[in-house]
Write a protein that holds these residues in place. Structure first.
Motif: not given
Lengths: 118, 110
Positions: A35, A41-43, A90, A104, A109-110, A114, B2, B33-34, B36, B38, B41, B43-44, B87, B98, B100-102
């Motif tokens: 990602y 913009m989100g992921l 990510f 589910y 995530f790692g 950057r 989106k 559906f989930f 998350y 974050q 700086r 990760e989710p 998220l 998947f 993701f929303g913003t």
């Protein structure tokens, strides 16, 4: 158990340079993902790999290539970096829905890379 | 349009308050559906999956309304440590991609 690891953590490139972002997971997951995350913009999914030996385009694949080297590793390559590729990248992994026996499938995530392209 | 849309906030609430986040998804055939969380700086990380019957985990309650294509997250008795971006995520029909929303930013104020 390190989970998902990514290297490097930070990188600055000049326009036109190439680089490969590395990702590895030790959870024996079949599915892996790349990602990018940009403000507002989100992921967004670049590429994913449902299993070793397969890769598929996501929402924003242009300018990127991927390699699923083995079950553990999934790399992302920028052949000719552009300023528009400045982002946080990510990598994630999850078990496949069919293997998990449930839809589910949590993604792990790692820590992210950057990347700045000048 | 989106795939997943959510109010970016920010939500600034006092400690102890109840706060609700909402999210809509565009594909009626989305499978899972989930929510998350974050941190700045970082990760989710999965907060909770969202089931049609609704589910609760301590102070957190998630609801899914398939008819309205709407997902919600309720946080009760907010703690300072709840400050983060939340998220909303919906999968594709096969569950292997998947969206993701913003994200919705929450700050809990002492």
């Amino acid at each position: 158990n390190a989970g998902v690891t990514q290297t490097p953590k930070f990188q600055v490139l000049k326009t036109g340079q190439s680089m490969t972002l590395q990702c590895a997971q030790d959870m024996n997951h079949n599915s892996m993902y790349w990602y990018r995350q940009d403000p507002g913009m989100g992921l967004r999914l670049i590429y994913y790999s449902a299993s070793e030996g397969t890769t598929d385009k996501g929402e924003v694949p242009n300018g990127y290539n991927v390699s699923r080297l083995n079950k553990r590793e999934f790399s992302l390559r920028l052949e000719s970096a552009a300023p528009s590729q400045t982002s946080v990248y990510f990598c994630a992994s999850s078990e496949s829905p069919e293997n998990r026996g449930s839809s589910y499938n949590e993604q792990f995530f790692g820590p992210g890379t950057r990347l700045t392209v000048l | 349009r989106k795939e997943v849309e959510q109010d970016p906030g920010p939500f600034n609430v006092p400690e102890g308050a109840t706060v609700a986040f909402n999210c809509t998804y565009s594909n009626s055939a989305s499978q899972s559906f989930f929510w998350y969380r974050q941190d700045c700086r970082k990760e989710p990380k999965l907060l909770m999956s969202v089931y049609s019957s609704g589910n609760e985990d301590g102070r957190f309650t998630a609801q899914l309304n398939r008819a309205s294509q709407y997902i919600s997250l309720l946080i009760r008795d907010s703690k300072l440590s709840d400050s983060a971006t939340y998220l909303c995520v919906a999968s594709n029909p096969t569950g292997n991609q998947f969206y993701f929303g913003t994200g919705t930013s929450l700050t809990v104020i002492p």
